[in-house]
Scaffold this active site. Structure first.
Site, PDB file in Angstrom:
ATOM      1  N   GLY A  49     -23.809 -10.514  -4.031  1.00 41.03           N
ATOM      2  CA  GLY A  49     -24.609  -9.568  -3.948  1.00 41.03           C
ATOM      3  C   GLY A  49     -25.964 -10.035  -4.195  1.00 41.03           C
ATOM      4  O   GLY A  49     -26.643  -9.381  -4.928  1.00 41.03           O
ATOM      5  N   ALA A  50     -26.495 -11.209  -3.849  1.00 39.37           N
ATOM      6  CA  ALA A  50     -27.555 -11.645  -4.569  1.00 39.37           C
ATOM      7  C   ALA A  50     -28.855 -11.444  -3.395  1.00 39.37           C
ATOM      8  O   ALA A  50     -29.955 -11.877  -3.638  1.00 39.37           O
ATOM      9  CB  ALA A  50     -27.573 -13.075  -4.350  1.00 39.37           C
ATOM     10  N   ILE A  54     -30.604  -6.234  -8.565  1.00 38.78           N
ATOM     11  CA  ILE A  54     -30.741  -7.205  -9.740  1.00 38.78           C
ATOM     12  C   ILE A  54     -30.010  -8.521  -9.558  1.00 38.78           C
ATOM     13  O   ILE A  54     -30.502  -9.447 -10.340  1.00 38.78           O
ATOM     14  CB  ILE A  54     -29.941  -6.536 -10.930  1.00 38.78           C
ATOM     15  CG1 ILE A  54     -28.475  -6.058 -10.890  1.00 38.78           C
ATOM     16  CG2 ILE A  54     -30.464  -5.229 -11.290  1.00 38.78           C
ATOM     17  CD1 ILE A  54     -27.789  -5.451 -12.170  1.00 38.78           C
ATOM     18  N   GLY A  55     -29.174  -8.483  -8.416  1.00 33.97           N
ATOM     19  CA  GLY A  55     -28.580  -9.916  -8.081  1.00 33.97           C
ATOM     20  C   GLY A  55     -29.688 -10.826  -7.450  1.00 33.97           C
ATOM     21  O   GLY A  55     -29.690 -12.114  -7.731  1.00 33.97           O
ATOM     22  N   SER A 178     -21.056  -1.428 -16.405  1.00 32.48           N
ATOM     23  CA  SER A 178     -22.011  -0.213 -16.419  1.00 32.48           C
ATOM     24  C   SER A 178     -21.441   0.465 -17.436  1.00 32.48           C
ATOM     25  O   SER A 178     -20.309   0.467 -18.000  1.00 32.48           O
ATOM     26  CB  SER A 178     -21.761   0.637 -15.209  1.00 32.48           C
ATOM     27  OG  SER A 178     -22.661   1.820 -15.461  1.00 32.48           O
ATOM     28  N   TYR A 200     -16.178   5.142  -9.257  1.00 32.68           N
ATOM     29  CA  TYR A 200     -17.077   4.285  -9.644  1.00 32.68           C
ATOM     30  C   TYR A 200     -16.846   3.816 -11.199  1.00 32.68           C
ATOM     31  O   TYR A 200     -16.943   2.514 -11.582  1.00 32.68           O
ATOM     32  CB  TYR A 200     -18.525   4.676  -9.459  1.00 32.68           C
ATOM     33  CG  TYR A 200     -19.472   3.699  -9.816  1.00 32.68           C
ATOM     34  CD1 TYR A 200     -19.888   2.644  -9.008  1.00 32.68           C
ATOM     35  CD2 TYR A 200     -20.062   4.012 -11.241  1.00 32.68           C
ATOM     36  CE1 TYR A 200     -20.970   1.778  -9.451  1.00 32.68           C
ATOM     37  CE2 TYR A 200     -20.943   2.799 -11.328  1.00 32.68           C
ATOM     38  CZ  TYR A 200     -21.488   1.923 -10.627  1.00 32.68           C
ATOM     39  OH  TYR A 200     -22.611   0.811 -10.988  1.00 32.68           O
TER      40      TYR A 200
HETATM   41  N1  LIG Z   1     -28.807   0.194 -10.424  1.00 38.14           N
HETATM   42  C1  LIG Z   1     -28.301   0.701 -11.618  1.00 38.14           C
HETATM   43  O1  LIG Z   1     -28.787   1.644 -12.225  1.00 38.14           O
HETATM   44  C2  LIG Z   1     -26.923   0.204 -11.984  1.00 38.14           C
HETATM   45  C3  LIG Z   1     -26.428   0.616 -13.140  1.00 38.14           C
HETATM   46  C4  LIG Z   1     -25.506   0.032 -13.727  1.00 38.14           C
HETATM   47  C5  LIG Z   1     -24.612  -1.263 -13.012  1.00 38.14           C
HETATM   48  N2  LIG Z   1     -25.135  -1.473 -12.178  1.00 38.14           N
HETATM   49  C6  LIG Z   1     -24.348  -2.515 -11.140  1.00 38.14           C
HETATM   50  O2  LIG Z   1     -25.011  -3.635 -10.925  1.00 38.14           O
HETATM   51  C7  LIG Z   1     -24.611  -4.366  -9.866  1.00 38.14           C
HETATM   52  C8  LIG Z   1     -25.616  -4.602  -8.800  1.00 38.14           C
HETATM   53  O3  LIG Z   1     -26.247  -3.283  -8.312  1.00 38.14           O
HETATM   54  P1  LIG Z   1     -27.677  -3.005  -7.895  1.00 38.14           P
HETATM   55  O4  LIG Z   1     -28.195  -2.031  -8.466  1.00 38.14           O
HETATM   56  O5  LIG Z   1     -28.598  -4.174  -7.807  1.00 38.14           O
HETATM   57  O6  LIG Z   1     -27.372  -2.627  -6.343  1.00 38.14           O
HETATM   58  P2  LIG Z   1     -27.832  -2.868  -4.893  1.00 38.14           P
HETATM   59  O7  LIG Z   1     -29.211  -3.323  -4.799  1.00 38.14           O
HETATM   60  O8  LIG Z   1     -27.345  -2.106  -3.947  1.00 38.14           O
HETATM   61  O9  LIG Z   1     -27.142  -4.380  -4.764  1.00 38.14           O
HETATM   62  C9  LIG Z   1     -25.633  -4.585  -4.660  1.00 38.14           C
HETATM   63  C10 LIG Z   1     -25.315  -5.764  -3.993  1.00 38.14           C
HETATM   64  O10 LIG Z   1     -23.914  -5.719  -3.804  1.00 38.14           O
HETATM   65  C11 LIG Z   1     -23.789  -6.208  -2.066  1.00 38.14           C
HETATM   66  N3  LIG Z   1     -22.363  -5.655  -1.757  1.00 38.14           N
HETATM   67  C12 LIG Z   1     -22.286  -4.258  -1.786  1.00 38.14           C
HETATM   68  N4  LIG Z   1     -20.905  -4.098  -1.194  1.00 38.14           N
HETATM   69  C13 LIG Z   1     -20.602  -5.448  -0.700  1.00 38.14           C
HETATM   70  C14 LIG Z   1     -19.449  -5.991   0.078  1.00 38.14           C
HETATM   71  N5  LIG Z   1     -18.482  -5.192   0.474  1.00 38.14           N
HETATM   72  N6  LIG Z   1     -19.401  -7.298   0.090  1.00 38.14           N
HETATM   73  C15 LIG Z   1     -20.493  -8.138  -0.192  1.00 38.14           C
HETATM   74  N7  LIG Z   1     -21.483  -7.711  -1.116  1.00 38.14           N
HETATM   75  C16 LIG Z   1     -21.488  -6.510  -1.048  1.00 38.14           C
HETATM   76  C17 LIG Z   1     -24.935  -5.693  -1.566  1.00 38.14           C
HETATM   77  O11 LIG Z   1     -25.131  -6.128  -0.365  1.00 38.14           O
HETATM   78  P3  LIG Z   1     -25.827  -5.474   0.939  1.00 38.14           P
HETATM   79  O12 LIG Z   1     -27.026  -5.356   0.735  1.00 38.14           O
HETATM   80  O13 LIG Z   1     -25.268  -6.240   2.201  1.00 38.14           O
HETATM   81  O14 LIG Z   1     -25.283  -4.018   0.973  1.00 38.14           O
HETATM   82  C18 LIG Z   1     -25.983  -6.231  -2.558  1.00 38.14           C
HETATM   83  O15 LIG Z   1     -26.340  -7.301  -2.420  1.00 38.14           O
HETATM   84  C19 LIG Z   1     -23.459  -3.847  -9.222  1.00 38.14           C
HETATM   85  O16 LIG Z   1     -22.131  -4.031  -9.913  1.00 38.14           O
HETATM   86  C20 LIG Z   1     -23.701  -2.020 -10.002  1.00 38.14           C
HETATM   87  O17 LIG Z   1     -22.262  -1.442 -10.192  1.00 38.14           O
HETATM   88  C21 LIG Z   1     -26.283  -1.019 -11.356  1.00 38.14           C
END
Ligand SMILES: NC(=O)c1ccc[n+]([C@@H]2O[C@H](COP(=O)([O-])OP(=O)(O)OC[C@H]3O[C@@H](n4cnc5c(N)ncnc54)[C@H](OP(=O)(O)O)[C@@H]3O)[C@@H](O)[C@H]2O)c1
Ligand SMILES: *[C@@H]1O[C@H](CO)[C@@H](O)[C@H](O)[C@H]1NC(C)=O
Ligand SMILES: *[C@@H]1O[C@H](CO)[C@@H](O)[C@H](O)[C@H]1NC(C)=O
Ligand SMILES: *[C@@H]1O[C@H](CO)[C@@H](O)[C@H](O)[C@H]1NC(C)=O
Ligand SMILES: *[C@@H]1O[C@H](CO)[C@@H](O)[C@H](O)[C@H]1NC(C)=O
Ligand SMILES: *[C@@H]1O[C@H](CO)[C@@H](O)[C@H](O)[C@H]1NC(C)=O
Length: 321
Positions: A49-50, A54-55, A178, A200
């Site tokens: 998910g880069a 945050i990735g 999380s 979730y």
């Molecule tokens: N944001 C917050 O406040 C928060 C808080 C706690 C934990 N987290 C955790 O942090 C991590 C990253 O989240 P983020 O906030 O950076 O979210 P984000 O911007 O939505 O990024 C998520 C990444 O995961 C990928 N992904 C989703 N579904 C997928 C699939 N079926 N196959 C392959 N890749 C997939 C997305 O790809 P696409 O762009 O193609 O969809 C994207 O690259 C997650 O595990 C989330 O649970 C986030």
């Protein structure tokens, strides 16, 4: 009459403003950046998910440290944009893409077979991909889509790469969980069930239980396993919320939440910091260890969850660890 209304409105606005400033201070200003200077030239890092969130900022940081970074993403266009941007910002050309869809076990298996064949050594596997707010519903594998994306796929991906990781040691597996996992109460009966309000949190609790069980199973190896809460961050993860809600929510998030770059710091810390190099099976936030959530302390349950997960992702006997 009009003036007393103005008065009420005035106090209301002041009150809401104070609450927002309080949360901004608490979430954003108190955030702790990763201070490690670890160089990663010659090291290989896989970030799932880069392409965004945050990735993306984790991958960019590893690129700036000189690592060979593999962007594991599902969307080729978005992955290419991220790759070009990372190469441009870091000056490091050693960035590559491997496509993988976390809603398909077949895709995870193909990805692992490819990595197994083409990557000599894995120094860091950052299990970051995840999704929130999706409607429940089964995938082609008969698993709930949220469960599969957030928990079963990272489980399968990691287990299939364990042999390679063992040969790569010392190396790290970093699982992005999380704080939602803290307030969660998953059971063997609720694993893989579609409860929109709980799913979730359950998957994020399972990420932590997985971390602990994997650390236990790999305790005599040089593979170190970490789980973390990245904080409250403004990223694409909120994209599935209703549009009318986002209209209010986005400006608020921009003000009080961390940016994606700030939110990547604990993932980076667990991946590179020297001070936690000998840790395994622990939980982190704000670039330091935090106390394990009570909801994730039951190791008998962690083991039962592991076995149930192995069955649900259809692990073969010889693939089990
Ligand atoms: N944001 C917050 O406040 C928060 C808080 C706690 C934990 N987290 C955790 O942090 C991590 C990253 O989240 P983020 O906030 O950076 O979210 P984000 O911007 O939505 O990024 C998520 C990444 O995961 C990928 N992904 C989703 N579904 C997928 C699939 N079926 N196959 C392959 N890749 C997939 C997305 O790809 P696409 O762009 O193609 O969809 C994207 O690259 C997650 O595990 C989330 O649970 C986030
Ligand atoms: C790219 O990788 C090669 C081989 O690992 C390494 O020698 C080189 O220094 C890397 N380049 C950068 C800019 O980090
Ligand atoms: C990885 O490669 C080794 C050696 O080529 C092979 O024995 C093993 O089965 C492969 N594992 C996976 C998961 O593809
Ligand atoms: C979780 O569920 C179990 C049994 O269903 C119950 O005993 C326990 O108190 C619950 N914990 C929380 C935090 O809700
Ligand atoms: C989902 O979980 C919540 C909290 O445990 C519970 O109140 C609700 O009844 C559940 N919904 C379904 C459809 O199971
Ligand atoms: C980790 O363990 C190694 C080998 O025992 C030791 O040399 C190193 O100093 C330890 N690192 C930390 C940060 O404690």
């Amino acid at each position: 009459m009009l003036c007393s209304l103005c008065g009420v409105l005035f106090y209301f606005v002041v009150f809401v403003g104070a609450v927002l400033v309080f949360f901004r201070f608490w979430i954003k200003t108190l955030a702790n950046p990763c201070k490690s200077y670890t160089c990663m030239v010659g090291k290989t890092v896989i970030v799932t998910g880069a392409n965004t969130g945050i990735g993306y900022y984790s991958a960019l940081d590893f690129a700036k440290r000189g690592a060979n970074v593999i962007l594991a993403c599902r969307n080729e266009r978005k992955a290419n944009e991220a790759k070009d941007s990372i190469i441009k910002k870091s000056g490091n050309p050693n960035i590559s893409i491997k496509l993988v869809d976390f809603r398909s076990l077949k895709s995870i298996r193909e990805f692992c077979a490819d990595v197994n064949k083409t990557v000599e050594k894995i120094d860091v596997l950052l299990n970051n991909a995840g999704a929130a707010g999706l409607k429940p519903g089964l995938t082609e594998d008969g698993l709930d889509g949220v469960w599969q994306t957030n928990y079963f796929s990272p489980y399968l991906l990691t287990v299939l790469l364990v042999e390679k990781l063992k040969k790569s040691g010392p190396c790290r597996v970093v699982n992005v969980a999380s704080i939602m996992g803290k307030l969660s109460n998953v059971s063997l009966e609720t694993v893989n069930t579609c409860n929109e309000s709980m799913v979730y949190s359950w998957t994020k609790q399972c990420n932590i239980l997985f971390t602990r069980e994997l650390a236990k199973r790999l305790k005599d190896t040089k593979v170190h396993v970490y789980a973390l809460h990245p904080g409250a961050i403004y990223t694409d993860i909120w994209r599935h919320l209703p549009k009318w809600f986002l209209l209010v929510w986005i400006p608020m998030m921009k003000f009080i939440y961390k940016t994606a770059e700030e939110g990547a710091q604990t993932s980076i810390y667990c991946s590179v910091a020297k001070e936690c190099e000998n840790d395994s099976g622990k939980l982190y936030a704000e670039c330091k260890e935090i106390e394990m959530y009570d909801s994730c302390k039951d190791m008998t349950f962690a083991e039962a969850l592991w076995e149930k997960s192995a069955d649900l992702v259809k692990l073969q006997e010889h693939e089990r660890i």
